[in-house]
Every structure is written in C-alpha cells, then in structure tokens.
Motif scaffolding. Structure first.
Motif, PDB file in Angstrom:
ATOM      1  N   GLY A  67     -21.393  50.866  66.376  1.00  0.00           N
ATOM      2  CA  GLY A  67     -22.830  50.703  66.503  1.00  0.00           C
ATOM      3  C   GLY A  67     -23.240  49.309  66.054  1.00  0.00           C
ATOM      4  N   TRP A  68     -24.124  48.711  66.810  1.00  0.00           N
ATOM      5  CA  TRP A  68     -24.651  47.385  66.503  1.00  0.00           C
ATOM      6  C   TRP A  68     -26.163  47.446  66.634  1.00  0.00           C
ATOM      7  N   LYS A  69     -26.810  46.390  66.228  1.00  0.00           N
ATOM      8  CA  LYS A  69     -28.272  46.361  66.226  1.00  0.00           C
ATOM      9  C   LYS A  69     -28.847  46.605  67.624  1.00  0.00           C
ATOM     10  N   GLN A  70     -28.244  46.023  68.652  1.00  0.00           N
ATOM     11  CA  GLN A  70     -28.781  46.106  70.009  1.00  0.00           C
ATOM     12  C   GLN A  70     -28.002  47.033  70.953  1.00  0.00           C
ATOM     13  N   HIS A  71     -26.805  47.477  70.534  1.00  0.00           N
ATOM     14  CA  HIS A  71     -25.976  48.240  71.476  1.00  0.00           C
ATOM     15  C   HIS A  71     -24.917  49.074  70.761  1.00  0.00           C
ATOM     16  N   ILE A  72     -24.274  49.929  71.558  1.00  0.00           N
ATOM     17  CA  ILE A  72     -23.048  50.635  71.176  1.00  0.00           C
ATOM     18  C   ILE A  72     -21.938  49.946  71.973  1.00  0.00           C
ATOM     19  N   GLY A  73     -20.825  49.686  71.321  1.00  0.00           N
ATOM     20  CA  GLY A  73     -19.696  49.072  72.015  1.00  0.00           C
ATOM     21  C   GLY A  73     -18.485  49.980  71.972  1.00  0.00           C
ATOM     22  N   THR A  99     -20.428  47.460  76.601  1.00  0.00           N
ATOM     23  CA  THR A  99     -21.566  47.718  75.727  1.00  0.00           C
ATOM     24  C   THR A  99     -22.652  48.506  76.447  1.00  0.00           C
ATOM     25  N   PHE A 100     -23.321  49.334  75.659  1.00  0.00           N
ATOM     26  CA  PHE A 100     -24.417  50.161  76.146  1.00  0.00           C
ATOM     27  C   PHE A 100     -25.636  49.840  75.288  1.00  0.00           C
ATOM     28  N   THR A 101     -26.595  49.114  75.854  1.00  0.00           N
ATOM     29  CA  THR A 101     -27.759  48.692  75.077  1.00  0.00           C
ATOM     30  C   THR A 101     -28.607  49.893  74.683  1.00  0.00           C
TER      31      THR A 101
END
Length: 127
Positions: A67-73, A99-101
């Motif tokens: 999990g990231w601030k803008q997306h799932i990778g 990536t999935f925003t």
C-alpha cells in the motif's frame, strides 16, 4: 505505520499487522488485493518481505503487494501472455510493477487473473 506508546515506529511482523497499519479505506483495498492473490495460489504462505506483504508461490517465488499513498502495487509481475498483457500494460509503472490507483475502482478480477498467470508461469519454471 503503527506506532509504539513511546512514539517509535513499529515494524509490522505479519501481513495482518501490515494491512492494519493503513487507514481503513486503503486497508480495505489491501485486504481485497490479498484475497484475490491468495485465492489463486495453491497452499499460499503469507509473510513480510522487504517491509511489504508477500504471498509465496511454492516456497520459491513470491508475489508482493504493498500500500502506498496514491496506489496499491503488486510486484514482480513479469510480461504476461496476451491478451492479458495488453490489459495490464497501461497499469505498469515499471518493468515488473503494476499499480492500482486509489482514485479508480480496484480490479479484483484482474488481480486474480494476473496472479493465476504468474502461478502458471512459475509452475512451468519449476520443471
């Protein structure tokens, strides 16, 4: 990340702890990503690797999700067979990254199909 009572960062030791360290909306997306991956992996083993969640593919390879601030990778995602690769190509952010925003609906079925293709590819590599 979660934090200790003294304010120090706590490194998640399990995939559940990792997912729970995110805000609820991102944690939900991570749970859905995890479910889509685990459903396609025979005898899935989950662990933390490189500070992110991983599902082991036969103990030798792993498919990571983060999990990231803008997306799932998800990583690593090798070149996939057509027509799946054409569907995945616009979502690639690097050679082996997809990536999935958070601003778009999470494509659970696509994540399942990506995982199934990787599992099949890895099974062939083990021969």
């Amino acid at each position: 990340m979660a934090s200790a009572a003294d304010g120090a960062a706590v490194t998640p030791q399990t995939v559940d702890e990792y997912i729970d360290s995110f805000p609820d909306d991102i944690a939900d997306r991570l749970r859905r990503t995890r479910a889509a991956i685990v459903a396609e992996v025979p005898h899935p083993e989950e662990k933390m690797r490189y500070g992110i969640a991983a599902v082991m593919l036969g103990g030798r390879y792993a498919l990571h999700f983060a999990g990231w601030k803008q997306h799932i990778g998800i990583y690593p995602v090798p070149t996939l067979p057509e027509p799946l690769e054409s569907e995945v190509a616009p979502l690639r952010s690097g050679k082996d990254s997809v990536t999935f925003t958070h601003s778009a609906e999470l494509p659970d079925a696509l994540i399942s199909r990506i995982t199934a293709a990787i599992v099949a590819k890895r099974a062939g590599a083990a021969d």
